[in-house]
Scaffold this motif. Structure first.
Motif, short mmCIF file in Angstrom:
data_model
loop_
_atom_site.label_atom_id
_atom_site.label_comp_id
_atom_site.label_asym_id
_atom_site.label_seq_id
_atom_site.Cartn_x
_atom_site.Cartn_y
_atom_site.Cartn_z
N LEU A 241 9.19 13.34 -3.52
CA LEU A 241 8.70 12.67 -4.73
C LEU A 241 7.69 11.58 -4.36
O LEU A 241 6.67 11.41 -5.04
N GLN A 242 7.98 10.84 -3.29
CA GLN A 242 7.05 9.79 -2.87
C GLN A 242 5.72 10.37 -2.39
O GLN A 242 4.65 9.84 -2.71
N LEU A 243 5.77 11.46 -1.64
CA LEU A 243 4.54 12.07 -1.15
C LEU A 243 3.76 12.73 -2.28
O LEU A 243 2.52 12.74 -2.26
N ASP A 244 4.47 13.27 -3.28
CA ASP A 244 3.78 13.76 -4.48
C ASP A 244 3.03 12.61 -5.15
O ASP A 244 1.88 12.75 -5.57
N TRP A 245 3.71 11.47 -5.27
CA TRP A 245 3.10 10.29 -5.86
C TRP A 245 1.91 9.81 -5.04
O TRP A 245 0.85 9.47 -5.60
N LEU A 246 2.05 9.80 -3.72
CA LEU A 246 0.96 9.38 -2.85
C LEU A 246 -0.26 10.28 -3.04
O LEU A 246 -1.40 9.80 -3.10
N GLU A 247 -0.04 11.58 -3.17
CA GLU A 247 -1.15 12.51 -3.40
C GLU A 247 -1.87 12.18 -4.71
O GLU A 247 -3.10 12.19 -4.77
N VAL A 248 -1.09 11.89 -5.76
CA VAL A 248 -1.70 11.52 -7.04
C VAL A 248 -2.53 10.24 -6.88
O VAL A 248 -3.65 10.13 -7.39
N GLN A 249 -1.97 9.26 -6.17
CA GLN A 249 -2.69 8.01 -5.95
C GLN A 249 -4.00 8.24 -5.21
O GLN A 249 -5.06 7.73 -5.61
N LEU A 250 -3.96 9.00 -4.15
CA LEU A 250 -5.16 9.23 -3.34
C LEU A 250 -6.21 10.01 -4.13
O LEU A 250 -7.42 9.71 -4.03
N ASN A 251 -5.77 10.99 -4.89
CA ASN A 251 -6.72 11.71 -5.74
C ASN A 251 -7.36 10.77 -6.76
O ASN A 251 -8.57 10.83 -7.00
N GLY A 252 -6.54 9.89 -7.35
CA GLY A 252 -7.07 8.97 -8.35
C GLY A 252 -8.07 7.99 -7.76
O GLY A 252 -9.15 7.77 -8.32
N TYR A 253 -7.73 7.41 -6.61
CA TYR A 253 -8.65 6.46 -6.00
C TYR A 253 -9.92 7.15 -5.50
O TYR A 253 -11.01 6.60 -5.60
N ARG A 254 -9.77 8.35 -4.99
CA ARG A 254 -10.96 9.07 -4.53
C ARG A 254 -11.89 9.39 -5.69
O ARG A 254 -13.12 9.28 -5.57
N SER A 255 -11.32 9.75 -6.85
CA SER A 255 -12.15 10.07 -8.01
C SER A 255 -12.93 8.85 -8.50
O SER A 255 -13.94 8.98 -9.18
N ARG A 256 -12.43 7.65 -8.15
CA ARG A 256 -13.10 6.40 -8.53
C ARG A 256 -13.96 5.85 -7.40
O ARG A 256 -14.43 4.72 -7.47
N ASP A 257 -14.14 6.62 -6.32
CA ASP A 257 -14.93 6.19 -5.17
C ASP A 257 -14.39 4.89 -4.57
O ASP A 257 -15.16 4.03 -4.11
N MET A 258 -13.07 4.75 -4.56
CA MET A 258 -12.44 3.59 -3.95
C MET A 258 -11.95 3.93 -2.55
O MET A 258 -11.84 5.09 -2.17
N GLN A 259 -11.66 2.89 -1.78
CA GLN A 259 -11.10 3.04 -0.44
C GLN A 259 -9.68 2.49 -0.43
O GLN A 259 -9.32 1.63 -1.24
N VAL A 260 -8.87 2.96 0.52
CA VAL A 260 -7.42 2.70 0.50
C VAL A 260 -6.91 2.36 1.90
O VAL A 260 -7.29 3.01 2.89
N TRP A 261 -6.04 1.35 1.96
CA TRP A 261 -5.20 1.11 3.14
C TRP A 261 -3.80 1.64 2.81
O TRP A 261 -3.27 1.34 1.74
N ILE A 262 -3.21 2.41 3.72
CA ILE A 262 -1.82 2.85 3.56
C ILE A 262 -0.96 1.99 4.47
O ILE A 262 -1.25 1.84 5.66
N THR A 263 0.10 1.41 3.89
CA THR A 263 0.95 0.50 4.65
C THR A 263 2.41 0.87 4.47
O THR A 263 2.81 1.50 3.49
N GLY A 264 3.22 0.46 5.42
CA GLY A 264 4.65 0.70 5.35
C GLY A 264 5.32 0.10 6.57
O GLY A 264 4.68 -0.53 7.41
N HIS A 265 6.61 0.30 6.69
CA HIS A 265 7.35 -0.32 7.80
C HIS A 265 7.44 0.62 9.01
O HIS A 265 6.86 0.34 10.05
N VAL A 266 8.15 1.73 8.88
CA VAL A 266 8.35 2.64 10.02
C VAL A 266 7.11 3.52 10.16
O VAL A 266 6.75 4.24 9.23
#
Length: 555
Positions: A241-266
């Motif tokens: 579910l989280q990776l499905d959500w991440l895919e939606v986020q990346l598609n959305g930001y890419r469609s807006r010509d934005m750039q992204v940092w991915i962060t997390g702990h492990v």
């Protein structure tokens, strides 16, 4: 499942509409939008311990009994190269230092988890209430230092921020509910419901330009036995579910010509993540290489970088399940670096993404540290051009006998793994900010640490010093113009935060700059890895190892 997918899409669309107000909400009252400095902070693994007591025995986790020998006693500000966690004296000293010296110099903060002590003392077992209390205390300090000044803070959940240690069930649950309240200031309103479901969210740290996506790596971490590990036939698994959500986020930001940092702990690796979670993470990282500026993690305590690669999506002899002999992290990395092709015709940068793993504040087992990243803010302001997509994917270097994918995917043991079903087109572009220096490209980082922690006491406070930086020294100063004078220049690291040997452009002292990287693009990281993978670069290897363990041994 359908209801939650709809919720994800709604969250993305609301994020588009409310992007600017979300950032405005992070501004301090009555303050104007901040001018970009082109820098951000990464801080990780603070591990405050309310039971820490100076002069107690290390063998009691620095909780009880006076140490019999001087080298077995807890230090006043912390105990380096030990198994003890941080006294609040150290975490407060670090954040007070950042408040005084750096809060006016950074644009946002990446805070990658673990804000509770380890469960290392059987006489003082941790409790959920203690964990939440410690997180509230550190959060309050982060808000005082950064949020009150309008600086976005992007936290993520650590494996020691949950109880039991390493275990987190699918949400909503008490953990997601508690942290949605503790981090309420940091989580944009459209993502609160998503966060309560899975403890992940997204923030536009530079509205309409750059976002940071905070992942809950507990749902990928193979030590978490309360989840299924992203199995292909388990779409409701929280990792999926989280990776499905991440895919939606990346598609959305890419469609807006934005750039992204991915962060997390492990950090993602075959040793840390469930196999199918790792495969999906790798595929998304490479598919959206033109959108993702980089990957920032903590947890490992050792300072290093690694790659996720196209080869990770193929079936290899390593999939046989045979147990391997233990190899140290340092030698594992050298082996991986040495497998990268050195001939241009064999090297496709579209097959790589770089994972940066920062060392911690806690002096367990090394020395307290933090990183200041610099990024390019001098590019054009009229938006990114539309990146090109790759055609058919080309896989890179090969290691051993991979066999036939179709044959593997017909086998009973492998036909329901994600490797058999990931065939989307990859978005890769040599001109994207992750591949070439332009607006939003990461340029380098400076790492600061406390080398004299052991000698600090009530009257002698420790001092943060520059440990090293990735830049070539010449890049710290403006290039000379034709008449010999420096023109307008955006300093990647303010001169007052550099040692004397780097403040003067005529000196160019190199002992702080072993890597001399042009920037932090994928080609620059690959070039450094190629050198480290070559045994003739012995001096560079020694420096790399020194920084990994800060002069100690692998913990």
């Amino acid at each position: 499942m359908l209801a939650f997918t709809a919720l994800l899409i709604i969250a993305v669309n609301l994020g588009h509409v409310l992007a600017s107000p979300v950032q405005v909400a992070l501004q301090a009252p009555n303050t104007k939008p901040r001018r970009l400095h082109g820098r951000f902070l990464q801080i990780t693994d603070m591990h405050p311990d309310p039971y820490y007591a100076a002069r107690t025995s290390e063998k009691t986790s620095c909780h009880r009994k006076k140490g019999k020998k001087a080298n077995n006693r807890a230090g006043y500000y912390g105990t380096p190269f030990s198994d003890c966690d941080s006294p609040f004296r150290l975490t407060n000293f670090t954040l007070d230092f950042l408040n005084k010296k750096w809060a006016s110099e950074v644009d946002f903060v990446i805070w990658t988890g673990d804000n509770a002590r380890h469960d290392s003392d059987p006489k003082l077992p941790r409790t959920p209430d203690e964990i939440y209390s410690l997180n509230r205390a550190v959060t309050s300090k982060m808000k005082e230092v950064f949020t009150s000044k309008g600086i976005p803070v992007v936290p993520s959940l650590g494996n020691n921020d949950v109880w039991p240690h390493n275990i987190m069930t699918p949400g909503p649950n008490r953990i997601t509910n508690e942290f949605s309240q503790i981090w309420e200031t940091f989580i944009p309103f459209p993502y609160h419901q998503v966060f309560q479901r899975g403890a992940y969210f997204s923030v536009e740290v530079i509205p309409n330009k750059v976002a940071a996506i905070s992942l809950n790596t507990m749902y990928f971490y193979d030590s978490n036995k309360a989840v299924g590990g992203c199995g292909f036939k388990d779409p409701s698994d929280p990792g999926n579910l989280q990776l499905d959500w991440l895919e939606v986020q990346l598609n959305g930001y890419r469609s807006r010509d934005m750039q992204v940092w991915i962060t997390g702990h492990v950090p993602p690796s075959p040793g840390n993540y469930f196999p199918d979670c790792y495969v999906r993470y790798v595929e998304l990282s490479l598919r959206f290489q033109d959108t993702v500026l980089g990957h920032l993690f903590g947890h490992m305590n050792a300072d290093h970088f690694a790659f996720v690669e196209a080869i990770d999506l193929e079936f290899t002899t390593e999939d046989s399940g045979n147990k391997k002999k233990y190899v140290s992290l340092y030698h594992t990395l050298l082996n991986e670096y040495s497998a990268i092709p050195t001939k241009a015709k064999d090297l496709d940068y579209g097959n790589y993404a770089v994972i940066n793993i920062a060392p911690p504040v806690v002096p367990n087992p090394y020395l307290p540290s933090f990183r200041i990243f610099s990024y390019n803010v001098t590019g054009t302001e009229d938006g990114m051009r539309r990146p090109k997509t790759t055609g058919k994917r080309r896989h890179g270097h090969r290691r051993g006998d991979h066999g036939n994918k179709e044959a593997h995917c017909r086998s009973k043991s492998k036909r329901n793994t994600w490797k058999c079903f990931l065939n989307e087109t990859w978005y890769s572009d040599a001109e994207s900010p992750s591949r070439s220096n332009k607006q939003w490209t990461p340029l380098g980082y400076a790492q600061y640490y406390l080398p004299d922690l052991e000698d600090a006491n009530k009257t002698h406070r420790p001092r943060f010093k520059l440990e090293y930086l990735t830049f070539a020294p010449r890049l710290l100063h403006p290039p000379p113009t034709a008449d010999g004078a420096g023109g307008e220049f955006h300093y990647p690291i303010p001169l007052q935060h550099l040692p004397a040997g780097l403040r003067d452009s005529r000196v160019m002292e190199s002992r702080y700059a072993p890597y001399e990287m042009a920037d932090l693009t994928i080609p620059s990281w690959v070039e450094l890895a190629q050198k480290l993978g070559d045994a003739k670069y012995r001096k560079l290897r020694r420096r790399f190892r020194k920084y990994m363990y800060m002069g100690g041994e692998e913990g």
